[in-house]
Design an enzyme around this catalytic site. Structure first.
Site: not given
Ligand code: CP3
Length: 345
Positions: A30, A39, A76
């Site tokens: 981000r 995104r 992740d």
């Protein structure tokens, strides 16, 4: 393929380098408007992780836009619970959430050992695409969560200030805890090996919740399983980052890994002594140092480089970069490492 920039791998192996390599934990994300654009074109984070072309694109963004010496595959740590049969959701502004959790023998019955090819093929495909598109510019880092940190999410069901469910289980039912940790460990070893086969040049194990265990429990419920992973991964160098585990630095120094990550609470000289001369250290600027002025960022970065010295160091932050950090301050950190570290040789 021959890498054009292999500073990170040489530093990990303890070889002398012309300058100190640098990358940032959470560099793909981000902080970059270019990431947010990709995104926002999707339903959410998990869709991005599961779309290999786009995961590869955001993996490469920090190499092009920030000038880091490595890419880290965009994924992740929570893909492992999902591959074992425990899916997660990513709740906007709150973080991960597991609709089901593992708290009893009955819950364990629904779990399987992850099969990387069938359950995590999207990560492996993202790695293959990234390697092709990087075309040897910099190495690609693969990663997984440490079994204890994955266990913490699978039992607690979300992030937590205390992780009291996860830690409570270690007292309530240690046999169940070990059975689950064992299953996570075997899944993680298979997953890391598949990442390496797909092209990962080095792998990092993130033990983000290491610091909430007592030293005895850390040894029994976390280090034991990280040790098993380190001994199983012989193909590429392994980095172990155990956030908050200042009490375990000596033991971590004895693991069969090449690099040990430090967070910003850990004194650099003391860590060098505890971890030993045979390991490369990675870290450890406080991510909040990047909220300072350009001069402050440069000074803090130089002070860190002085303390680590020229060799056996990979420059990084002491944890992931915070989402509201100005990308220009990140560039200032990276450029300072590149310029100043040459003067230390
Ligand atoms: O650039 C990189 O470092 C690669 C990508 C990466 C992500 N997560 C992407 C991500 C890596 C290496 C991770 C690891 C990870 N994930 C860890 C270990 C490192 C650490 O921070 O201690 C942990 C604990 C997680 C679990 C996780 N994932 C949490 C707690 C959260 C929510 C909080 C947060 O930072 O947003 C995530 C979401 C996540 N993982 C995002 C990204 C880019 C944000 C999702 C979004 O785009 O909205």
């Amino acid at each position: 393929m021959q890498l054009q920039n292999d500073l990170l791998l040489r530093a990990a192996r303890g070889e002398k380098t012309e300058r100190t390599p640098v990358w940032l934990m959470r560099q793909a994300g981000r902080i970059l408007p270019e990431y947010r654009a990709v995104r926002n074109s999707l339903s959410g984070f998990i869709e991005l992780v599961q779309t290999p072309e786009l995961a590869a694109e955001v993996t490469i963004q920090p190499v092009d836009l920030l000038g880091v010496d490595a890419a880290i595959i965009f994924s992740d740590i929570l893909v492992i619970p999902e591959a074992m049969g425990l899916p997660y959701e990513m709740v906007e502004k709150k973080g991960p959430f597991f609709p089901d959790t593992i708290r009893s023998e009955k819950d364990m019955k629904g779990l399987r050992q992850a099969d990387p090819e069938s359950d995590l093929g999207y990560v492996l495909e993202a790695i293959r695409i990234t390697k092709r598109e990087l075309n040897g510019r910099v190495p690609l880092i693969g990663f997984a969560g440490a079994p204890w940190t994955i266990f913490a999410y699978m039992t607690e069901g979300s992030g937590s200030k205390t992780f009291s469910v996860a830690r409570g289980l270690l007292y309530r039912n240690p046999a169940l805890a070990h059975a689950l940790l064992e299953k996570i460990t075997d899944s993680t070893i298979a997953y890391l090996k598949a990442q390496i086969a797909a092209g990962a040049d080095i792998v990092q194990v993130f033990d983000s919740w290491a610091g909430i265990l007592s030293p005895d429990q850390y040894e029994a419920f976390s280090l034991k399983y990280i040790d098993k992973i380190c001994r199983a991964i012989t193909e590429v160098p392994v980095t172990v980052f155990a956030k908050g585990a200042y009490f375990a630095r000596k033991a971590i120094g004895k693991l069969d890994c090449r690099t040990v990550g430090l967070d910003w609470n850990m004194d650099i000289q003391e860590s060098r002594e505890l971890v030993g001369k045979e390991k490369t250290l990675q870290g450890n600027l406080d991510p909040c140092a990047l909220y300072g002025s350009y001069d402050q960022v440069r000074e803090a970065t130089k002070k860190m480089l002085d303390a680590f010295g020229p060799y056996r160091h990979i420059a990084n932050l002491g944890h992931g970069v915070y989402p509201d950090t100005d990308p220009d301050k990140v560039r200032c950190f990276i450029d300072t490492v590149k310029e100043y570290s040459t003067t230390l040789r």
